[in-house]
Design a protein around this motif. Sequence first.
Motif, PDB file in Angstrom:
ATOM      1  N   SER A 178       0.854  -1.176   0.000  1.00 51.43           N
ATOM      2  CA  SER A 178       0.000   0.000   0.000  1.00 51.43           C
ATOM      3  C   SER A 178       0.895   1.233   0.000  1.00 51.43           C
ATOM      4  O   SER A 178       1.943   1.233   0.639  1.00 51.43           O
ATOM      5  N   SER A 179       0.505   2.281  -0.749  1.00 56.45           N
ATOM      6  CA  SER A 179       1.415   3.434  -0.844  1.00 56.45           C
ATOM      7  C   SER A 179       1.369   4.308   0.394  1.00 56.45           C
ATOM      8  O   SER A 179       2.103   5.264   0.506  1.00 56.45           O
ATOM      9  N   HIS A 195       8.621   7.389   1.535  1.00 56.39           N
ATOM     10  CA  HIS A 195       7.868   8.145   2.526  1.00 56.39           C
ATOM     11  C   HIS A 195       6.484   8.510   2.021  1.00 56.39           C
ATOM     12  O   HIS A 195       6.284   8.686   0.835  1.00 56.39           O
ATOM     13  N   PRO A 196       5.520   8.648   2.955  1.00 54.17           N
ATOM     14  CA  PRO A 196       4.170   8.998   2.534  1.00 54.17           C
ATOM     15  C   PRO A 196       4.136  10.308   1.751  1.00 54.17           C
ATOM     16  O   PRO A 196       3.374  10.446   0.810  1.00 54.17           O
ATOM     17  N   SER A 197       4.947  11.297   2.160  1.00 53.00           N
ATOM     18  CA  SER A 197       4.949  12.532   1.378  1.00 53.00           C
ATOM     19  C   SER A 197       6.208  12.604   0.540  1.00 53.00           C
ATOM     20  O   SER A 197       7.323  12.581   1.038  1.00 53.00           O
ATOM     21  N   HIS A 198       6.032  12.688  -0.759  1.00 54.57           N
ATOM     22  CA  HIS A 198       7.137  12.666  -1.709  1.00 54.57           C
ATOM     23  C   HIS A 198       6.509  13.151  -2.996  1.00 54.57           C
ATOM     24  O   HIS A 198       5.303  13.195  -3.116  1.00 54.57           O
ATOM     25  N   ALA A 253      -7.594  16.797  -7.209  1.00 45.05           N
ATOM     26  CA  ALA A 253      -7.382  15.729  -8.196  1.00 45.05           C
ATOM     27  C   ALA A 253      -8.112  14.485  -7.742  1.00 45.05           C
ATOM     28  O   ALA A 253      -8.625  14.420  -6.620  1.00 45.05           O
ATOM     29  N   SER A 254      -8.163  13.482  -8.631  1.00 43.80           N
ATOM     30  CA  SER A 254      -8.720  12.179  -8.253  1.00 43.80           C
ATOM     31  C   SER A 254      -7.757  11.102  -8.728  1.00 43.80           C
ATOM     32  O   SER A 254      -6.849  11.379  -9.513  1.00 43.80           O
ATOM     33  N   LEU A 255      -7.949   9.886  -8.214  1.00 43.96           N
ATOM     34  CA  LEU A 255      -7.048   8.797  -8.593  1.00 43.96           C
ATOM     35  C   LEU A 255      -7.561   8.100  -9.846  1.00 43.96           C
ATOM     36  O   LEU A 255      -8.764   7.862  -9.968  1.00 43.96           O
ATOM     37  N   ILE A 271       0.710   6.098 -11.248  1.00 42.84           N
ATOM     38  CA  ILE A 271       0.180   7.466 -11.157  1.00 42.84           C
ATOM     39  C   ILE A 271      -0.539   7.653  -9.819  1.00 42.84           C
ATOM     40  O   ILE A 271      -0.326   8.646  -9.110  1.00 42.84           O
ATOM     41  N   ALA A 272      -1.361   6.667  -9.443  1.00 39.48           N
ATOM     42  CA  ALA A 272      -2.096   6.765  -8.175  1.00 39.48           C
ATOM     43  C   ALA A 272      -1.119   6.793  -6.996  1.00 39.48           C
ATOM     44  O   ALA A 272      -1.313   7.549  -6.037  1.00 39.48           O
ATOM     45  N   ASN A 273      -0.062   5.990  -7.060  1.00 37.02           N
ATOM     46  CA  ASN A 273       0.957   5.981  -5.995  1.00 37.02           C
ATOM     47  C   ASN A 273       1.588   7.366  -5.844  1.00 37.02           C
ATOM     48  O   ASN A 273       1.728   7.884  -4.732  1.00 37.02           O
ATOM     49  N   ARG A 274       1.947   8.019  -6.949  1.00 40.39           N
ATOM     50  CA  ARG A 274       2.577   9.343  -6.876  1.00 40.39           C
ATOM     51  C   ARG A 274       1.586  10.389  -6.383  1.00 40.39           C
ATOM     52  O   ARG A 274       1.944  11.278  -5.606  1.00 40.39           O
ATOM     53  N   LEU A 275       0.318  10.295  -6.832  1.00 39.71           N
ATOM     54  CA  LEU A 275      -0.676  11.281  -6.384  1.00 39.71           C
ATOM     55  C   LEU A 275      -0.955  11.134  -4.895  1.00 39.71           C
ATOM     56  O   LEU A 275      -1.061  12.131  -4.182  1.00 39.71           O
ATOM     57  N   ARG A 276      -1.045   9.889  -4.418  1.00 39.29           N
ATOM     58  CA  ARG A 276      -1.276   9.681  -2.985  1.00 39.29           C
ATOM     59  C   ARG A 276      -0.137  10.297  -2.190  1.00 39.29           C
ATOM     60  O   ARG A 276      -0.339  10.907  -1.157  1.00 39.29           O
ATOM     61  N   ARG A 277       1.091  10.089  -2.689  1.00 39.18           N
ATOM     62  CA  ARG A 277       2.229  10.616  -1.934  1.00 39.18           C
ATOM     63  C   ARG A 277       2.349  12.127  -2.080  1.00 39.18           C
ATOM     64  O   ARG A 277       2.790  12.806  -1.145  1.00 39.18           O
TER      65      ARG A 277
END
Length: 328
Positions: free
Chosen positions: A211-212, A221-224, A302-304, A314-320
Motif C-alpha cells: 500500500s502506498s 515516505h508517505p509525502s514525496h 485531483a482524483s485517482l 500514477i495513483a501511488n505518486r498522487l497519494r504521496r
Amino acid sequence: MASVTARTSDIEKAAGVLRSGGLVAFPTETVYGLGANAEDSAAVARTFQAKGRPPSHPLIVHIGGAELLDDWARDVPPAARLLAARFWPGPLTLVLRRGSRVLLEATGGLETVAVRVPDHPVALALLSAFDGGITAPSANRFGSVSPTTADDVRAELGDVVGFVLDGGPCEVGVESTIVDATSEVPSILRPGGVTREDLEAVLGCPLAVPSSSRVRVPGQHPSHYAPRARVVLVEPEKVVAEAELAQELGHQVGVFLPAHLADTPVKAHAVVTLPASMPAYARGLYGFLRELDQRGCDLIVASLPAEEGLGLAIANRLRRAAGPRSNV
Ligand code: AMP
Ligand code: MG
C-alpha cells in the motif's frame, strides 16, 4: 525513445565530470537523474547533500547492460535474470544482494542494491563513455516533484549540478518500478514504468504490491513527489464541486480535470485537462504539478485513476503528493 540526443562532446564532458568526482544530471526514459560515480564515496555523499536527501535512502545504481549485472550484484536468482532479459533497458529496477563494487554509502548501509539499465540513448551513451556504474536519484530536492525536462533540473538544482545533459522531455515520466528480487517470489516495492501486469505475464505468478500509505522500504515516505500546493484527492465526480467550493473559500485552486469531464466549465484558478491515455498522463504528471505551482495555485484538487497498468504508478505518486508533509 527520446528525440533529442546529446552531442558526443557533451557526453565526453559529462563522463569527465563523473571521473573527477562531480555530479551530472542526465535524462533517462523515466525522469532526469542526478548522477555520480557509484564507486566514489565522496561523490555519492555529495549526491545526498545536493538533494538534501537523508543518507539512509538508498540510491539506484545505473549500469550499461544486463551483461554487467554480476559485477554489481551477487547470487542473482533466475527470476531476476528473466526480468532483466525481458525489461532491460527499461523502467525496471531490481533489488538484489549487494556485489563487491557497491559502496555501502550508496545502499544506505543495506546489504542489498537496486540496479537498472535505463532506456535512453543519452543515458546509455554516458554509461558507455564513463564505463562504470552511476548512482542516480531523481535530480530534484528531496521530497519535491521529479524533473522530466532539463529546464526542470536547472530550476531545482542548477546551483549544485556540475553539468546538465539535455535529452528532451522524458518519455515515461514516472520513476521505475522497483522489484525486490531477493526473495523466492519477487514483490513490487514501488509501482512505476513497467506495469504489474507485464511483470506477472513474464514471471507467471502474482506479485504483491505494498500500500502506498505505509513506509515499507527506506526512501518510500508517505509525502514525496509533492508540489508546493497542497494536493487533495476526491472522487472523480466530485472534482469540479470540490474545486469550486475551495475557490469560493479563497483558495487559488488548480484542478486535475479527468478526461471524461473535459468540456465541463470549472470556476477555479487553473485547470489541467488530463489526457485519456495512461502513458500520456504518466508522461505529463510531474509537468502538470509543476505548472499548477508556477501558476500560483495553493491547492490542487485531483482524483485517482483506476489502479491498473500505469494507473497504479500514477495513483501511488498522487497519494504521496497528497501525503502528510510533516513526515518528510
Ligand atoms: P529514487 O528515490 O527514485 O532515487 O529511487 C530510489 C529508491 O529505490 C529508494 O528511495 C528506495 O525506496 C529504493 N531502493 C533503493 N535501493 C534499495 C534497496 N537496496 N532495497 C530496497 N529499496 C531500495
Ligand atoms: Mg526521487
